[in-house]
Design an enzyme around this catalytic site. Structure first.
Site, mmCIF file in Angstrom:
data_model
loop_
_atom_site.group_PDB
_atom_site.id
_atom_site.type_symbol
_atom_site.label_atom_id
_atom_site.label_comp_id
_atom_site.label_asym_id
_atom_site.label_seq_id
_atom_site.Cartn_x
_atom_site.Cartn_y
_atom_site.Cartn_z
ATOM 1 N N GLU A 245 -14.635 0.793 5.471
ATOM 2 C CA GLU A 245 -13.978 -0.027 6.714
ATOM 3 C C GLU A 245 -12.544 0.177 5.624
ATOM 4 O O GLU A 245 -11.063 0.539 7.073
ATOM 5 C CB GLU A 245 -13.701 -1.564 6.119
ATOM 6 N N GLN A 339 14.913 2.340 11.979
ATOM 7 C CA GLN A 339 16.688 2.316 11.644
ATOM 8 C C GLN A 339 17.508 3.505 12.387
ATOM 9 O O GLN A 339 18.505 3.539 12.985
ATOM 10 C CB GLN A 339 16.947 2.058 10.469
#
Length: 382
Positions: A245, A339
């Site tokens: 997982e 950004q």
């Protein structure tokens, strides 16, 4: 299109075919799914029809008998479309493997064929309102009553929670166990079982199309034959399966990071400011160079881990490192890439905005990154 050294021509063809499938069946609809806050069941059925659900399942139970390497390709290509498709990877590579590993022949025959077709959509119910990464302290109880367990409790943050009709649920079968983790077992609870209800779909910051819900059990009578594996070994089973997982989370974060860099490269090469492209500025070039370097390091580390995991090696420490470092790197990249997109990066129609809100939870689920550091330190002898 080959990404890893271990990929063969068969892998390359599989990736190409699956990418084409997603380009037709998922990519054009993904934005609407995000608005709808749900991936339609029809898409699950199409995945099943094409053999993209649980391809690792043995042929006698309806699968293709492929190894985890094909599951990795499915995970990566789904993540390229968007993080809200993680529930499919959870079904394929996290929940169904519990049934494969610990189920009886009768249980596999009953559940696996429908998992492969998409008639069953699985979930794993560990987390509770008061218990996250501390699984030994779950409160949901399962008291034996003849041929049934009587289950009472609540689970939350359950991926596939709305669609699920087959849930692997962590329960306490021995409330007096001296060591709490030894009182935990796993029950498979089917939709329609009296006392099993689904709560509201939870409103998340990101991954809007991925259904996440609460599950309730009130005097829920579950047949003893739905016990997965042995009573009292549920915690052990979860620890055994968490390696894959957490590796899957690292793979998703790495794929997202690569996708964000590609999006940003395209943008800075075309966006004009002060008479030249954004990419002509040295600051942009340095940022891109730094991100590209970290992505390449992550990819190399992952490739080694994937090979070792497929070989059956215990790489818990390294997987914990990868889950922690790659998800943190992806979160940092999301901020920098947004950004560099300027104001457009904050607009929903730009994929980078979705990435920015989808990425942070990767450092939380499958065990927080703080827990990853605890595991690393412990395995280093501290």
């Amino acid at each position: 299109m080959t990404r890893y050294k271990f990929e063969t021509t068969e892998h390359e063809l599989f990736r190409k075919t699956f990418r084409k499938f997603l380009a037709e069946e998922a990519e054009p609809h993904y934005a609407q799914w995000e608005k709808d806050h749900l991936i339609p069941l029809s898409f699950w059925r199409k995945l099943g029809d094409m053999g993209y659900l649980c391809p690792q399942v043995e042929e006698q139970y309806g699968g293709l008998g492929l190894d985890f390497s094909f599951g990795i390709i499915i995970q990566e290509e789904l993540e390229r479309i968007g993080s809200s498709l993680i529930g499919i990877g959870l079904h394929n590579d996290i929940v169904v493997p519990y049934i494969e590993a610990y189920g009886t022949h009768e249980q596999k025959s009953r559940w696996l064929p429908k998992c492969v077709t998409g008639d069953y959509i699985t979930a794993i119910a560990m987390t509770e309102p008061g218990t996250g990464s501390d699984l030994a302290n779950i409160k949901t109880s399962a008291i034996r009553d003849g041929d049934h367990y009587i289950v009472n409790g609540q689970k939350t943050f359950i991926t596939n929670g709305i669609h699920t009709n087959l849930a692997v649920v962590a329960v306490k079968t021995n409330l007096q166990a001296e060591k709490k983790h030894r009182g935990i077992s796993l029950l498979v609870i089917e939709e329609g079982t009296p006392g099993f209800t689904k709560g509201r779909q939870l409103e998340k910051v990101g991954m809007h199309a991925q259904d996440t819900a609460e599950l309730y059990f009130e005097d829920c009578r579950v047949p003893v034959q739905n016990l997965l594996g042995e009573e009292g070994k549920g915690f052990q089973y979860m620890m055994e399966k968490l390696q894959q997982e957490r590796l899957a989370v690292a793979i998703a974060a790495q794929t997202a990071a690569e996708d964000m860099l590609a999006l940003t490269l395209d943008y800075v090469k075309s966006r004009q400011a002060f008479g030249k492209t954004i990419g002509d500025f040295q600051n942009t070039q340095f940022k891109i160079a730094e991100m590209a370097t970290k992505i390449e390091l992550g990819k190399s580390f992952l490739e080694t881990l994937i090979e070792e995991h497929i070989a059956g090696n215990d790489v818990v420490t390294k997987v914990s490192m990868a889950k922690y470092w790659i998800t943190e790197n992806a979160r940092d990249l999301a901020t920098q890439c947004m950004q560099l997109h300027g104001g457009y990066g904050y607009m929903e129609e730009y994929k980078i905005a979705r990435r920015y809100r989808d990425i942070p939870v990767m450092s939380i689920y499958a065990g927080t990154n703080e827990v990853m550091k605890v595991i690393i330190a412990k395995n280093l002898g501290l």
